[in-house]
Design an enzyme around this catalytic site. Structure first.
Site, PDB file in Angstrom:
ATOM      1  N   CYS A   1      20.950  18.206  -1.143  1.00  0.00           N
ATOM      2  CA  CYS A   1      19.519  18.461  -0.899  1.00  0.00           C
ATOM      3  C   CYS A   1      18.878  19.152  -2.098  1.00  0.00           C
ATOM      4  O   CYS A   1      17.727  18.879  -2.451  1.00  0.00           O
ATOM      5  CB  CYS A   1      19.333  19.330   0.339  1.00  0.00           C
ATOM      6  SG  CYS A   1      20.064  18.624   1.822  1.00  0.00           S
TER       7      CYS A   1
HETATM    8  C1  BEZ Z   1      24.105  18.446   1.078  1.00  0.00           C
HETATM    9  O1  BEZ Z   1      22.887  18.418   1.069  1.00  0.00           O
HETATM   10  O2  BEZ Z   1      24.749  18.695   0.089  1.00  0.00           O
HETATM   11  C2  BEZ Z   1      24.852  18.140   2.346  1.00  0.00           C
HETATM   12  C3  BEZ Z   1      24.304  18.483   3.564  1.00  0.00           C
HETATM   13  C4  BEZ Z   1      25.022  18.221   4.706  1.00  0.00           C
HETATM   14  C5  BEZ Z   1      26.272  17.590   4.625  1.00  0.00           C
HETATM   15  C6  BEZ Z   1      26.773  17.221   3.392  1.00  0.00           C
HETATM   16  C7  BEZ Z   1      26.065  17.493   2.230  1.00  0.00           C
END
Ligand code: BEZ
Length: 212
Positions: free
Chosen positions: A45
């Protein structure tokens, strides 16, 4: 019933990192992107919001306003936004909704309980000036989206909204486009002064018409 292409994008008013905002007021008469991500302080994200901020000028050129959704609270967004700015070398200045009660997430079907009971998936909606949903993409938490692809689709949407053309596979701005099947070749030749190349009666190309 979940949202579908052509539906009116639901309006809402929400607390965001840029203050309390009404979605329709924010969009004005331009295009919009509303996109969700699973949670604050997560690596994928962080890169997605950084990439979106880095494309600010590209979105502005296309008259597109961007708004992100996260079900985390505002104070968490604020701290995380500092991290995004620091690590991605950007300034995030588009609103991030603090959707703690999941109002927006539910309105747009961003929660997919069989993927995660609590976190939103990576949903993205492109909304046209008449507030219709023109593109919906849904990615899992583990896969960051390609924001250059989102720009490519917006280029296609804005072009095909004004001309009787469609864009072929892997089309990029400036490439030849396809004449829509509803137009006869005779009419197409009048309509597209740059010329029409007929490969098959149903497969006809013309140079990309000007957007203005
Ligand atoms: C991320 O944004 O890195 C993420 C969020 C939830 C699960 C896996 C990755």
């Amino acid at each position: 019933m979940s949202l579908q292409l052509g539906d009116t994008a639901p309006d809402f008013t929400a607390e965001t990192t840029e203050g309390k905002i009404n979605f329709y007021d924010y969009l004005g008469d331009g295009w919009g992107i509303l996109f969700s991500h699973p949670a604050d302080y997560t690596p994928v994200c962080t890169t997605e919001l950084g990439k979106t901020a880095s494309l600010k000028k590209e979105f502005e050129k296309r008259n597109v306003k961007v708004m992100a959704v996260s079900v985390d609270p505002l104070d968490k967004h604020m701290g995380w936004r500092n991290d995004i700015n620091e690590t991605q070398h950007v300034t995030v200045d588009f609103p991030i909704i603090a959707d703690e009660d999941k109002t927006v997430a539910n309105l747009y079907g961003m929660l997919h309980p069989n993927a995660s009971e609590t976190a939103t998936v990576r949903s993205l909606f492109v909304i046209s000036p008449d507030k219709k949903i023109k593109l919906m993409i849904v990615y899992p938490a583990s896969t960051g989206r390609n924001f250059n692809e989102v720009l490519r689709v917006i280029d296609s949407l804005q072009l095909t909204a004004h001309h009787s053309v469609a864009t072929p596979a892997d089309w990029q701005h400036g490439d030849d486009v396809i004449v829509v099947p509803s137009i006869s070749t005779e009419d197409a030749q009048k309509k597209f002064p740059k010329g029409v190349k007929v490969i098959k009666p149903y497969l006809r190309y013309t140079p990309q018409p000007n957007l203005d």
